[in-house]
Write a protein that holds these residues in place. Sequence first.
Motif, mmCIF file in Angstrom:
data_model
loop_
_atom_site.group_PDB
_atom_site.id
_atom_site.type_symbol
_atom_site.label_atom_id
_atom_site.label_comp_id
_atom_site.label_asym_id
_atom_site.label_seq_id
_atom_site.Cartn_x
_atom_site.Cartn_y
_atom_site.Cartn_z
ATOM 1 N N THR A 1 0.844 -1.183 0.000
ATOM 2 C CA THR A 1 0.000 0.000 0.000
ATOM 3 C C THR A 1 0.884 1.240 0.000
ATOM 4 O O THR A 1 1.748 1.384 0.866
ATOM 5 N N PRO A 2 0.708 2.114 -0.964
ATOM 6 C CA PRO A 2 1.576 3.297 -1.022
ATOM 7 C C PRO A 2 1.283 4.282 0.107
ATOM 8 O O PRO A 2 0.199 4.270 0.693
ATOM 9 N N SER A 3 2.260 5.122 0.389
ATOM 10 C CA SER A 3 2.059 6.165 1.394
ATOM 11 C C SER A 3 0.941 7.096 0.923
ATOM 12 O O SER A 3 0.644 7.177 -0.262
ATOM 13 N N GLN A 4 0.339 7.778 1.866
ATOM 14 C CA GLN A 4 -0.745 8.708 1.565
ATOM 15 C C GLN A 4 -0.251 10.133 1.788
ATOM 16 O O GLN A 4 0.562 10.376 2.683
ATOM 17 N N PRO A 5 -0.753 11.071 1.009
ATOM 18 C CA PRO A 5 -0.343 12.462 1.212
ATOM 19 C C PRO A 5 -0.779 12.967 2.589
ATOM 20 O O PRO A 5 -1.769 12.500 3.149
ATOM 21 N N ILE A 6 -0.031 13.925 3.113
ATOM 22 C CA ILE A 6 -0.409 14.594 4.350
ATOM 23 C C ILE A 6 -1.266 15.802 3.947
ATOM 24 O O ILE A 6 -0.771 16.743 3.321
ATOM 25 N N ALA A 7 -2.526 15.760 4.278
ATOM 26 C CA ALA A 7 -3.441 16.862 3.953
ATOM 27 C C ALA A 7 -3.342 17.946 5.031
ATOM 28 O O ALA A 7 -2.926 17.678 6.161
ATOM 29 N N ASP A 8 -3.740 19.153 4.677
ATOM 30 C CA ASP A 8 -3.679 20.269 5.624
ATOM 31 C C ASP A 8 -4.487 20.024 6.892
ATOM 32 O O ASP A 8 -4.163 20.549 7.945
ATOM 33 N N ASP A 9 -5.539 19.205 6.789
ATOM 34 C CA ASP A 9 -6.390 18.960 7.956
ATOM 35 C C ASP A 9 -6.112 17.625 8.650
ATOM 36 O O ASP A 9 -6.820 17.257 9.582
ATOM 37 N N ASP A 10 -5.050 16.915 8.248
ATOM 38 C CA ASP A 10 -4.689 15.658 8.917
ATOM 39 C C ASP A 10 -4.143 15.945 10.312
ATOM 40 O O ASP A 10 -3.306 16.836 10.496
ATOM 41 N N VAL A 11 -4.614 15.158 11.285
ATOM 42 C CA VAL A 11 -4.143 15.308 12.661
ATOM 43 C C VAL A 11 -3.343 14.073 13.071
ATOM 44 O O VAL A 11 -3.575 12.973 12.589
ATOM 45 N N CYS A 12 -2.413 14.301 13.968
ATOM 46 C CA CYS A 12 -1.564 13.229 14.476
ATOM 47 C C CYS A 12 -2.411 12.228 15.257
ATOM 48 O O CYS A 12 -3.224 12.615 16.097
ATOM 49 N N HIS A 13 -2.197 10.960 14.996
ATOM 50 C CA HIS A 13 -2.937 9.896 15.669
ATOM 51 C C HIS A 13 -2.680 9.878 17.179
ATOM 52 O O HIS A 13 -3.529 9.448 17.947
ATOM 53 N N THR B 1 -7.564 0.101 6.217
ATOM 54 C CA THR B 1 -7.053 0.245 4.860
ATOM 55 C C THR B 1 -6.349 1.574 4.672
ATOM 56 O O THR B 1 -5.528 1.715 3.778
ATOM 57 N N ASP B 2 -6.672 2.565 5.505
ATOM 58 C CA ASP B 2 -5.977 3.853 5.430
ATOM 59 C C ASP B 2 -4.850 3.878 6.470
ATOM 60 O O ASP B 2 -4.736 2.992 7.300
ATOM 61 N N SER B 3 -4.025 4.907 6.391
ATOM 62 C CA SER B 3 -2.888 4.974 7.313
ATOM 63 C C SER B 3 -3.228 5.785 8.550
ATOM 64 O O SER B 3 -4.113 6.627 8.537
ATOM 65 N N ARG B 4 -2.502 5.486 9.603
ATOM 66 C CA ARG B 4 -2.509 6.339 10.791
ATOM 67 C C ARG B 4 -1.318 7.266 10.603
ATOM 68 O O ARG B 4 -0.204 6.812 10.370
ATOM 69 N N LYS B 5 -1.554 8.551 10.714
ATOM 70 C CA LYS B 5 -0.513 9.536 10.428
ATOM 71 C C LYS B 5 -0.026 10.181 11.721
ATOM 72 O O LYS B 5 -0.779 10.320 12.681
ATOM 73 N N PHE B 6 1.254 10.593 11.696
ATOM 74 C CA PHE B 6 1.908 11.103 12.892
ATOM 75 C C PHE B 6 2.686 12.370 12.561
ATOM 76 O O PHE B 6 3.308 12.457 11.505
ATOM 77 N N CYS B 7 2.701 13.319 13.510
ATOM 78 C CA CYS B 7 3.375 14.604 13.301
ATOM 79 C C CYS B 7 4.888 14.507 13.448
ATOM 80 O O CYS B 7 5.599 15.451 13.130
ATOM 81 N N CYS C 1 -1.220 12.776 19.234
ATOM 82 C CA CYS C 1 -1.437 14.017 19.990
ATOM 83 C C CYS C 1 -2.577 14.874 19.467
ATOM 84 O O CYS C 1 -2.993 15.808 20.142
ATOM 85 N N GLY C 2 -3.061 14.607 18.259
ATOM 86 C CA GLY C 2 -4.182 15.363 17.704
ATOM 87 C C GLY C 2 -3.806 16.700 17.091
ATOM 88 O O GLY C 2 -4.681 17.453 16.667
ATOM 89 N N MET C 3 -2.508 17.011 17.006
ATOM 90 C CA MET C 3 -2.086 18.281 16.404
ATOM 91 C C MET C 3 -2.143 18.173 14.876
ATOM 92 O O MET C 3 -2.021 17.086 14.318
ATOM 93 N N LEU C 4 -2.325 19.341 14.219
ATOM 94 C CA LEU C 4 -2.311 19.379 12.761
ATOM 95 C C LEU C 4 -0.895 19.076 12.274
ATOM 96 O O LEU C 4 0.050 19.802 12.591
ATOM 97 N N ILE C 5 -0.754 18.021 11.513
ATOM 98 C CA ILE C 5 0.559 17.519 11.109
ATOM 99 C C ILE C 5 1.306 18.515 10.230
ATOM 100 O O ILE C 5 2.496 18.759 10.424
ATOM 101 N N ALA C 6 0.637 19.116 9.264
ATOM 102 C CA ALA C 6 1.287 19.977 8.284
ATOM 103 C C ALA C 6 1.839 21.263 8.887
ATOM 104 O O ALA C 6 2.637 21.951 8.250
ATOM 105 N N GLU C 7 1.471 21.598 10.101
ATOM 106 C CA GLU C 7 1.937 22.841 10.726
ATOM 107 C C GLU C 7 3.334 22.737 11.320
ATOM 108 O O GLU C 7 3.863 23.725 11.812
#
Length: 177
Positions: free
Chosen positions: A28-40, A62-68, A42-48
């Motif tokens: 499964t390929p990596s997924q883009p980090i969207a502006d509104d994605d939050v860290c799994h 099937t989707d990824s858990r994303k981290f800041c 801490c809940g912070m906006l990752i892109a900031e």
Amino acid sequence: MPALLPVFTLIALLLTGCNNATDTAEATPSQPIADDDVCHVCGMLIAEFEGPKGQAFMEDRTDSRKFCSTLEMFVFLQQPENQSQLRHAYVHDIGATPWEAPRDDAFILAEEAWYVIGHDRRGSMGHTLASFSSREVATRFIEAHGGEVIAYDDIDLDLLGSLGRGETNRHTAPDHG
């Protein structure tokens, strides 16, 4: 015995099909980090935030858990209930993308990366593991930012706890600066 040959052939085909499905899931390929994605975690906006990020694909999703930060991803992955559920994870190759704003096209498999700890760069939650696709590029990073190169298999909860406490070098006292 000849009557059983078609049955064995069918079983072999079914098992081959199952293996191909697993290979596809692992790829499964990596997924883009969207502006509104939050860290799994801490809940912070990752892109900031600056620094390498991570994402993990678990058995139950099937989707990824994303981290800041890579630190937060590894803390999550080292929890016993998550270790057995991991399919694969990605981290940014900081040798191929700017620290200040890592690009989505620079994700590499976490288990194949080299990591620098004890460097002077900071991520979203303070110190984080700088991730690289090659040991040589990680070593060049150390020349500019200090630190120590480690492999994926060197990462454990003891190391992550030390980094979280500001003990950025495994061979010295805690960094209180």
